[in-house]
Write an enzyme that holds these catalytic residues in place. Structure first.
Site, PDB file in Angstrom:
ATOM      1  N   THR A 192      -0.241   4.712   2.841  1.00 50.49           N
ATOM      2  CA  THR A 192      -0.873   4.074   4.000  1.00 50.49           C
ATOM      3  C   THR A 192      -1.575   5.107   4.885  1.00 50.49           C
ATOM      4  OG1 THR A 192       0.751   2.305   3.951  1.00 50.49           O
ATOM      5  CG2 THR A 192      -0.430   2.586   6.008  1.00 50.49           C
TER       6      THR A 192
ATOM      7  N   ILE B  17       0.872  -1.183   0.000  1.00 45.41           N
ATOM      8  CA  ILE B  17       0.000   0.000   0.000  1.00 45.41           C
ATOM      9  C   ILE B  17       0.907   1.232   0.000  1.00 45.41           C
ATOM     10  CG2 ILE B  17      -1.840   1.313   1.128  1.00 45.41           C
ATOM     11  CD1 ILE B  17      -2.760  -1.169   2.542  1.00 45.41           C
TER      12      ILE B  17
HETATM   13  C1  IPD Z   1       4.785   7.016   1.581  1.00 50.32           C
HETATM   14  C2  IPD Z   1       4.036   7.777   0.513  1.00 50.32           C
HETATM   15  C3  IPD Z   1       4.176   9.263   0.754  1.00 50.32           C
HETATM   16  C4  IPD Z   1       5.619   9.690   0.840  1.00 50.32           C
HETATM   17  C5  IPD Z   1       6.387   8.873   1.859  1.00 50.32           C
HETATM   18  C6  IPD Z   1       6.233   7.385   1.567  1.00 50.32           C
HETATM   19  P1  IPD Z   1       3.899   4.604   2.292  1.00 50.32           P
HETATM   20  O1  IPD Z   1       4.698   5.637   1.323  1.00 50.32           O
HETATM   21  O2  IPD Z   1       4.522   7.465  -0.767  1.00 50.32           O
HETATM   22  O3  IPD Z   1       3.594   9.990  -0.305  1.00 50.32           O
HETATM   23  O4  IPD Z   1       5.677  11.025   1.234  1.00 50.32           O
HETATM   24  O5  IPD Z   1       7.749   9.222   1.783  1.00 50.32           O
HETATM   25  O6  IPD Z   1       6.913   6.656   2.555  1.00 50.32           O
HETATM   26  O7  IPD Z   1       4.572   4.634   3.622  1.00 50.32           O
HETATM   27  O8  IPD Z   1       2.507   5.067   2.360  1.00 50.32           O
HETATM   28  O9  IPD Z   1       4.089   3.318   1.599  1.00 50.32           O
HETATM   29 CA    CA Z   2       3.700   1.262   1.892  1.00 49.55          CA
END
Ligand code: IPD
Ligand code: CA
Length: 335
Positions: free
Chosen positions: A121, A118
């Site tokens: 998340t 996901i």
């Molecule tokens: C996050 C999303 C978010 C970004 C974070 C990521 P995750 O992924 O892509 O837009 O700002 O750096 O870690 O944790 O929802 O898989």
């Molecule tokens: Ca994720």
């Protein structure tokens, strides 16, 4: 794991296998997306019945209160891992939640999946309808060619469960949007007409730990953000899913996406989708882009990329930072 002692970084898979990989990615994403969709309120969904009445329970990772994970993330990654390792037992696996199946051997060319079960998340936990599954099939290249990344992106799949839309790309074949409700397919293209930062819609993300990576200090990150905030761009968006941000660039809906602190599983699929839609991807530092380098700048045109570096990032418009894509990117048995 299929390894090779070949003295080149030529792609190890045939076109036929790349297409098979894309089809199987569609299958597993369709199945897994139901688990994600079942937590969203039915009024948000294109085609689903609600199975859960409350948001998923979440915990935080490594004391970072902004980095959330739910049981659904773990379950989906497990499903994807089982499915793909049954269909392609010779490929490796790197997942956000469970890590590597086998460590990648730096001295051999190796094919493996990079999976974010996901992406977005936090959006998922908050019912903000902007999360997706993101899976890339990549080749680790053992031969170090100056100016090239050690990873070749082969197939990318970003699946948005809320709308039931898949965005995918296969190397050298373009990027596509496939609406699973009626199976319409459209080829994606970046917006080639935006060549000035003044006319650009810019997307980025704010996260508590991003400044730890690839900028000298929180101060320089803040300086860049202030410069951007004061620049007369058309607008700045912050939507919470890196993979979908990249898809927006590939679709011509956003002209620039940049971020620090990002991971390979956020980038592996979306970067290929941008490149195959005609976009440009670089790092935010003076080194070639690599999905493991924890930062990214994706632009619809080279002009925008140069201007963004010059005006917002480091005051230069050097192109040394651009990855070279051309040689060695043909599959062994081109069909
Ligand atoms: C996050 C999303 C978010 C970004 C974070 C990521 P995750 O992924 O892509 O837009 O700002 O750096 O870690 O944790 O929802 O898989
Ligand atoms: Ca994720």
């Amino acid at each position: 794991m299929k390894a090779s002692n070949t003295m080149s970084n030529q792609i190890l898979l045939s076109r036929e296998l790349l297409h098979k990989a894309k089809e199987e990615l569609l299958n597993i994403c369709k199945m897994s997306s139901r688990k994600i969709a079942s937590y969203y309120h039915p009024r948000l969904l294109s085609n689903a019945t609600q199975l859960h009445v409350s948001s998923p329970k979440y915990s935080t990772k490594m004391n970072n209160t902004a980095d959330l994970v739910t049981e659904v993330d773990r379950l989906i990654e497990q499903d994807i891992r089982e499915y793909l390792s049954e269909k392609f037992p010779e490929f490796g696996f790197l997942g956000e939640e469970s890590g590597y199946t086998n460590p990648i051997n730096a001295s051999t060319n190796t094919i493996y999946w990079i999976v974010d079960p996901i992406d977005g998340t936090t959006n998922f936990v908050h019912q903000f309808p902007n999360s997706c599954i993101s899976i890339g099939l990549v080749q680790h290249n053992s031969i170090n060619i100056p100016g090239h990344s050690s990873t070749t992106l082969l197939v990318g799949m970003v699946y948005h469960p809320i709308s039931d839309i898949a965005y995918w790309a296969i190397i050298n074949e373009g990027s596509f949007q496939q609406n699973l409700n009626n199976d319409e397919i459209f080829q994606l293209s970046v917006n080639k007409y935006i060549t000035s930062l003044k006319h650009a819609l810019v997307c980025t993300e704010f996260g508590s730990y991003e400044s730890r990576y690839n900028v000298q200090s929180q101060e320089s990150l803040t300086t860049q953000r202030t410069k951007l905030a004061n620049y007369p761009v058309h607008g700045i968006r912050c939507l919470g899913s890196a993979a979908l941000n990249l898809v927006h660039v590939a679709s011509g809906q956003v002209d620039i996406y940049y971020q620090y602190g990002i991971h390979a599983w956020d980038l592996a699929a979306g970067v290929l989708i941008v490149q195959e839609a005609g976009g440009m991807v670089s790092s935010l530092s003076n080194s070639p882009f690599d999905i493991f380098s924890r930062n990214v700048l994706a632009c619809s045109t080279l002009e925008l990329l140069k201007e963004f570096h010059k005006e917002i990032i480091d005051g230069t418009d050097t192109l040394g930072i651009l990855q070279e894509f051309s040689p060695d990117t043909q599959p062994i048995n081109k069909q």
